[in-house]
Design a protein around this motif. Structure first.
Motif, PDB file in Angstrom:
ATOM      1  N   LEU A 106     -45.991   7.283 -35.630  1.00 51.35           N
ATOM      2  CA  LEU A 106     -45.174   6.108 -35.947  1.00 51.35           C
ATOM      3  C   LEU A 106     -44.503   5.657 -34.659  1.00 51.35           C
ATOM      4  N   GLY A 107     -45.007   4.588 -34.069  1.00 53.89           N
ATOM      5  CA  GLY A 107     -44.530   4.139 -32.760  1.00 53.89           C
ATOM      6  C   GLY A 107     -43.618   2.930 -32.852  1.00 53.89           C
ATOM      7  N   LEU A 108     -42.332   3.172 -33.105  1.00 55.81           N
ATOM      8  CA  LEU A 108     -41.349   2.098 -33.175  1.00 55.81           C
ATOM      9  C   LEU A 108     -40.318   2.298 -32.068  1.00 55.81           C
ATOM     10  N   SER A 109     -39.937   1.223 -31.399  1.00 57.54           N
ATOM     11  CA  SER A 109     -38.941   1.310 -30.333  1.00 57.54           C
ATOM     12  C   SER A 109     -38.315  -0.059 -30.119  1.00 57.54           C
ATOM     13  N   HIS A 110     -37.016  -0.061 -29.864  1.00 60.15           N
ATOM     14  CA  HIS A 110     -36.343  -1.339 -29.597  1.00 60.15           C
ATOM     15  C   HIS A 110     -35.097  -1.091 -28.752  1.00 60.15           C
ATOM     16  N   LYS A 111     -35.074  -1.661 -27.551  1.00 62.55           N
ATOM     17  CA  LYS A 111     -33.933  -1.518 -26.647  1.00 62.55           C
ATOM     18  C   LYS A 111     -32.970  -2.684 -26.844  1.00 62.55           C
ATOM     19  N   VAL A 112     -31.693  -2.361 -26.845  1.00 63.77           N
ATOM     20  CA  VAL A 112     -30.656  -3.370 -27.026  1.00 63.77           C
ATOM     21  C   VAL A 112     -29.620  -3.200 -25.927  1.00 63.77           C
ATOM     22  N   GLN A 113     -29.350  -4.279 -25.196  1.00 62.16           N
ATOM     23  CA  GLN A 113     -28.307  -4.257 -24.169  1.00 62.16           C
ATOM     24  C   GLN A 113     -26.996  -4.740 -24.763  1.00 62.16           C
ATOM     25  N   ASP A 114     -25.917  -4.044 -24.414  1.00 63.14           N
ATOM     26  CA  ASP A 114     -24.609  -4.419 -24.930  1.00 63.14           C
ATOM     27  C   ASP A 114     -24.318  -5.882 -24.609  1.00 63.14           C
ATOM     28  N   TYR A 115     -23.748  -6.594 -25.576  1.00 64.16           N
ATOM     29  CA  TYR A 115     -23.597  -8.044 -25.428  1.00 64.16           C
ATOM     30  C   TYR A 115     -22.576  -8.430 -24.363  1.00 64.16           C
ATOM     31  N   ASP A 116     -21.415  -7.746 -24.343  1.00 65.21           N
ATOM     32  CA  ASP A 116     -20.354  -8.187 -23.441  1.00 65.21           C
ATOM     33  C   ASP A 116     -20.184  -7.283 -22.226  1.00 65.21           C
ATOM     34  N   LEU A 117     -21.086  -6.357 -22.005  1.00 74.06           N
ATOM     35  CA  LEU A 117     -21.061  -5.513 -20.816  1.00 74.06           C
ATOM     36  C   LEU A 117     -22.460  -5.450 -20.227  1.00 74.06           C
ATOM     37  N   ALA A 118     -22.547  -5.393 -18.890  1.00 74.86           N
ATOM     38  CA  ALA A 118     -23.843  -5.428 -18.245  1.00 74.86           C
ATOM     39  C   ALA A 118     -24.524  -4.068 -18.245  1.00 74.86           C
ATOM     40  N   ASP A 119     -23.756  -2.986 -18.356  1.00 77.28           N
ATOM     41  CA  ASP A 119     -24.331  -1.666 -18.140  1.00 77.28           C
ATOM     42  C   ASP A 119     -24.983  -1.011 -19.349  1.00 77.28           C
ATOM     43  N   PRO A 120     -24.336  -0.888 -20.514  1.00 81.22           N
ATOM     44  CA  PRO A 120     -24.925  -0.068 -21.585  1.00 81.22           C
ATOM     45  C   PRO A 120     -26.262  -0.620 -22.077  1.00 81.22           C
ATOM     46  N   LEU A 121     -27.224   0.296 -22.243  1.00 86.19           N
ATOM     47  CA  LEU A 121     -28.520  -0.062 -22.805  1.00 86.19           C
ATOM     48  C   LEU A 121     -28.864   0.986 -23.843  1.00 86.19           C
ATOM     49  N   TYR A 122     -28.975   0.563 -25.103  1.00 83.96           N
ATOM     50  CA  TYR A 122     -29.223   1.487 -26.206  1.00 83.96           C
ATOM     51  C   TYR A 122     -30.674   1.363 -26.663  1.00 83.96           C
ATOM     52  N   ASN A 123     -31.214   2.488 -27.139  1.00 80.62           N
ATOM     53  CA  ASN A 123     -32.587   2.479 -27.638  1.00 80.62           C
ATOM     54  C   ASN A 123     -32.714   3.498 -28.769  1.00 80.62           C
TER      55      ASN A 123
END
Length: 282
Positions: A106-123
């Motif tokens: 099951l190959g699911l992935s989605h990266k989300v960058q924090d809206y009001d900060l440049a640094d955090p990147l969640y996946n």
């Protein structure tokens, strides 16, 4: 006096012979057609392939959410495929119960960058899925319509990366674990002939929550508190047991009309068009 019984016997014989001749001339009533018996009882092996959609949710799990009160929605699609093993038991002619297990990629992935900060990147991503489910269905001969439900296990990984601005990858906190939950769905399976069957199935999976990702230099902890997936599978099975009857030829040519219903998932993204705010939504 002795001639009267002979005359009566001759008259009765004439009537009986006439009725017999008349009955012989009548057309014979055709016997009702024999309906082929399809037997779903037995064990089976199979394989499937399809697509999956992710509808997971993340948030700051601290009591007040003081560091960041926002939320994240992970939405994405990917491929799934694997193997199936199961057993059916047909009873009361038209009903089928069974137990089925499957495991696959099951190959699911989605990266989300924090809206009001440049640094955090969640996946939040997945690598495999396994289920153990009961099935209950109704058969109309070569076709079986069923509902299914049971336990599900998903191999997943959650990432919280810091210092990603400027295209530079920074430190990352990662949690890899097997997430357990439940699944339910429905499907239809039909015999193809020679003990082969084909099926289409839709499953909803809720695999619970992940770990809280925090630590230096991460001022913004995050937890994927809802791991939800929708999976559409198409597969073939081989049923071990009695040889199935030959399927009758049917003609599907012609126009038709009908109704459809179901669910859908969308993936939308939003950004600040002025460039003043970093990150994105979706």
């Amino acid at each position: 006096m002795s001639r009267h019984p002979i005359a009566i016997f001759a008259a009765v014989s004439t009537v009986v012979l006439a009725q017999s001749a008349s009955a012989a001339d009548m057309p014979v009533k055709a016997r009702p057609p024999v309906i082929a018996a399809f037997d779903w009882t037995g064990s089976y092996l199979g394989a499937y392939a399809g697509v999956g959609a992710q509808r997971s949710h993340g948030l700051d799990p601290t009591p007040t959410g003081a560091t960041n009160g926002g939320e994240i929605e992970y939405t994405g699609t990917g491929f799934t495929g694997g193997g199936t093993i199961g057993y059916n038991w047909q009873f009361n002619r038209d009903f089928v119960v069974g137990l089925e297990g499957d495991i696959g990629y099951l190959g699911l992935s989605h990266k989300v960058q924090d809206y009001d900060l440049a640094d955090p990147l969640y996946n939040s991503k997945t690598s495999w899925i396994g289920t153990l489910r009961a099935r209950l269905g109704y058969t109309t001969g070569p076709t079986l319509s069923y509902i299914t439900g049971g336990a599900a296990w998903v191999g997943g990984e959650d990432d919280n990366a810091w210092g990603t601005s400027g295209g530079q990858a920074g430190p990352t906190v990662t949690s890899s674990k097997i997430k357990a939950g439940y699944t339910f769905g429905s499907g239809v399976e039909t015999m193809l002939g020679g003990n082969w069957t084909a099926k289409a199935e839709v499953d909803f999976v809720n695999a619970g929550h992940g770990d809280t990702l925090r630590g230096t230099p991460f001022p913004l902890p995050i937890q994927t508190d809802k791991n939800r997936y929708e999976i559409m599978k198409f597969g073939v099975n081989y049923l071990f047991g009695a040889k199935q009857p030959v399927l009758k030829a049917h003609n599907w040519n012609g126009f038709y009309a009908g109704l459809i219903g179901g669910t859908a998932i969308t993936e939308s993204r939003g950004i600040d068009p002025t460039g003043a705010t970093a990150g994105e939504i979706g």
